[in-house]
Every structure is written in structure tokens, then in C-alpha cells.
Design a protein around this motif. Structure first.
Motif, PDB file in Angstrom:
ATOM      1  N   UNK A 113       0.820  -1.203   0.000  1.00 48.83           N
ATOM      2  CA  UNK A 113       0.000   0.000   0.000  1.00 48.83           C
ATOM      3  C   UNK A 113       0.852   1.251   0.000  1.00 48.83           C
ATOM      4  N   UNK A 114       0.224   2.360   0.398  1.00 55.00           N
ATOM      5  CA  UNK A 114       0.944   3.633   0.454  1.00 55.00           C
ATOM      6  C   UNK A 114       1.773   3.699   1.737  1.00 55.00           C
ATOM      7  N   UNK A 115       3.063   3.609   1.585  1.00 54.47           N
ATOM      8  CA  UNK A 115       3.990   3.697   2.717  1.00 54.47           C
ATOM      9  C   UNK A 115       4.635   5.081   2.682  1.00 54.47           C
ATOM     10  N   UNK A 116       4.177   5.963   3.559  1.00 55.84           N
ATOM     11  CA  UNK A 116       4.693   7.332   3.607  1.00 55.84           C
ATOM     12  C   UNK A 116       5.720   7.414   4.733  1.00 55.84           C
ATOM     13  N   UNK A 117       6.968   7.302   4.351  1.00 56.31           N
ATOM     14  CA  UNK A 117       8.040   7.160   5.329  1.00 56.31           C
ATOM     15  C   UNK A 117       8.188   8.381   6.240  1.00 56.31           C
ATOM     16  N   UNK A 118       7.919   9.570   5.731  1.00 66.13           N
ATOM     17  CA  UNK A 118       8.118  10.776   6.531  1.00 66.13           C
ATOM     18  C   UNK A 118       6.805  11.393   7.000  1.00 66.13           C
ATOM     19  N   UNK A 119       5.674  10.769   6.687  1.00 67.15           N
ATOM     20  CA  UNK A 119       4.376  11.284   7.122  1.00 67.15           C
ATOM     21  C   UNK A 119       3.818  10.505   8.303  1.00 67.15           C
TER      22      UNK A 119
END
Length: 297
Positions: free
Chosen positions: A150-156
Motif C-alpha cells: 500500500x501507500x507507505x509514507x516514510x516521513x508522514x
């Protein structure tokens, strides 16, 4: 018979000459170092700003600031960042130093390439990592999405942001640890390992009873230096996340910066800085005590 008394009489004069020659440099260093420290101490006990000292409040800046949730959160992240930076970079650096000790073909070129994260400007490194992970369409999130994560937002995401910042710090710091470990391993003779091998010692036993003890002093020194680097590391965190999201990656030095230069609360900011210095002195003293106890240089 007359030479010794003459030499003895000349010693005080020589000492005075050396002191006079060194005095200008010593005075200059004291002024450069002492003035900011004294001024900061004055600001820490006042409620002023950068342009106004304000009123004397005693230790109020310390008691109020150190009891806030944002300070506890910043202190916790600083500890996590410190432990990851010190021990993560040390483990990788030592492993690579042992690998380079084998003198396999191409190790010289490999050693130079491994130094790139350390010698590269931090702005360049932070920009590269932001390109890799910052947005949904960055390379690593795109790969994670293609693998079904899925959407992996490392800095969010707060947890992922902490992990990412720690990984970047390890990546930036392992070359320094590799150099420290390599220099320490260079002082260990190959004959020591050969004798242990002939006595039946396996790789783990040689590592535990030869490598670690004989590189102990260098290891403790590298830990002290890396601990100072981690606690005082402002650009890595600020350029990657700015302390976010929701202050998840706000370290003590980032918090102190915000207090002084964004909230214009000089007293609380300097109080945080003095607390950091006090903790670093304690950590350094503990590690230096281990250095003195190490049997082998």
C-alpha cells in the motif's frame, strides 16, 4: 659540576617565557569560549529574548521547560536517535572493518566508496534521501506499493519517520565508525588470530575474546564521539522532517532551536541546551571510565 645548577636556574625563566608566549592564544580562546557560555547562562535564568535579557526568574526556565510533554517527547526521541546512531553505526562499521581486513580484491576501492556518506555534504545527503522517501511517488514508496504494502509514507507516519531518520543517521555515521574500527584492528597482529585458530577457537570466540577486548578503548572513544554527534545533530533531522510529523522526530536540539529562533523564548531554549550539555558530560564521563578500565589499548 656547574652545569646542573645552571640548568635548574634556567627552568623557571623558560617556563615564564613559554607562558608569556602562550598567554595571547589562551586569553583569546577563553574569550571566544567563555563569553558565549556566560551569556547563555545569564539568558537561562532570565525570561528575555534574543535582543532583551528580560527579568531574572532563577531556575524557572529549567523547572517549567523540563516538565512539559514536548520536552519529554523530545528527550525520548533523542535517546532513541542516540542509541540507533551509536550502536547501529558501530555494528555496521565494525563488520565492514572486519570485512576489509581480509584484504580481498577490490577492498581499497570499496573502502573509498564506503566513505562517501561521511564526506558528502549533509544537504546533498538529505536531499537524496528526501527524493527517495518523501512523497507518495518517490522510489521507495513506489516499490513498496508495487510489492503490495500500500501507500507507505516514510516521513508522514510518526513511527516510520522515526525509523527513517534513525536509518539515515546510521547511513551517515557508519563510515566514521568503520575508520575507527579499522585503525584499532590494525594494531592487532594477525599472529594473535592465527594462534587462537590453532588452539581451536572459532570465529565467534575470536571475535569475543580477541577483537572486542583488544579494540575496547577505540570503541569507547568512538561511542563518546558519536554520542556527541548524535545529540548535537540538528541538520539531519531538520532537513529530513523539520521535527515532524506531530513532533515525532523533534530532538532536544530541534526543540531548543524552535524555542529560541521561532518562539523567541531564549530562556527555555538555553535551559534545554544546558540540560543536553549536562547529560553529555555524564555519558562521556561514564564511557571514559570504561576507557581507563580497558586493559589493552
Amino acid at each position: 659540576m656547574t652545569t646542573a645548577p645552571t640548568t635548574t636556574r634556567m627552568r623557571p625563566s623558560r617556563k615564564r617565557t613559554m607562558l608569556l608566549l602562550a598567554a595571547p592564544s589562551v586569553v583569546l580562546l577563553l574569550l571566544i569560549s567563555a563569553y558565549p557560555l556566560v551569556y547563555a547562562a545569564i539568558q537561562a535564568v532570565h525570561n528575555g529574548s534574543l535582543i532583551n535579557t528580560g527579568q531574572y526568574v532563577g531556575l524557572q526556565n529549567f523547572t517549567q521547560t523540563l516538565s512539559t510533554p514536548e520536552f519529554r517527547s523530545a528527550a525520548l526521541f533523542t535517546v532513541v536517535f542516540l542509541l540507533a546512531g551509536v550502536f547501529g553505526s558501530w555494528a555496521i562499521g565494525l563488520g565492514l572493518a572486519l570485512l576489509l581486513r581480509t584484504r580481498a580484491p577490490g577492498t581499497k576501492v570499496f573502502r573509498v566508496l564506503l566513505l562517501l556518506p561521511w564526506v558528502m555534504p549533509i544537504v546533498v545527503s538529505a536531499t537524496a534521501w528526501n527524493w527517495l522517501v518523501a512523497t507518495r511517488d518517490s522510489p521507495l514508496p513506489t516499490i513498496a506499493r508495487a510489492l503490495g504494502f500500500g501507500d507507505v509514507l516514510f516521513l508522514a507516519d510518526p513511527t516510520l519517520a522515526v525509523i527513517t531518520v534513525c536509518v539515515v543517521k546510521v547511513w551517515l555515521s557508519f563510515p566514521f565508525m568503520m575508520l575507527m574500527s579499522s585503525s584499532a584492528l590494525a594494531s592487532v597482529e594477525d599472529s594473535v588470530y592465527e594462534a587462537a585458530r590453532l588452539d581451536g577457537a572459532g570465529p565467534w570466540q575470536r571475535f569475543r575474546f580477541i577483537t572486542l577486548p583488544m579494540t575496547a578503548k577505540s570503541t569507547y572513544i568512538s561511542w563518546v564521539l558519536m554520542a556527541i554527534f548524535c545529540v548535537n545533530d540538528f541538520p539531519t533531522i531538520y532537513l529530513l522532517t523539520g521535527g515532524g510529523p506531530v513532533d515525532a522526530t523533534s530532538s532536544l536540539i530541534v526543540l531548543a532551536y524552535r524555542k529560541v529562533f521561532q518562539d523567541f523564548q531564549t530562556g527555555p531554549g538555553v535551559a534545554i541546551a544546558f540540560t543536553m550539555t549536562f547529560v553529555l558530560v555524564i555519558v562521556s564521563a561514564l564511557l571514559f571510565s570504561r576507557i581507563r578500565k580497558a586493559d589493552v589499548a
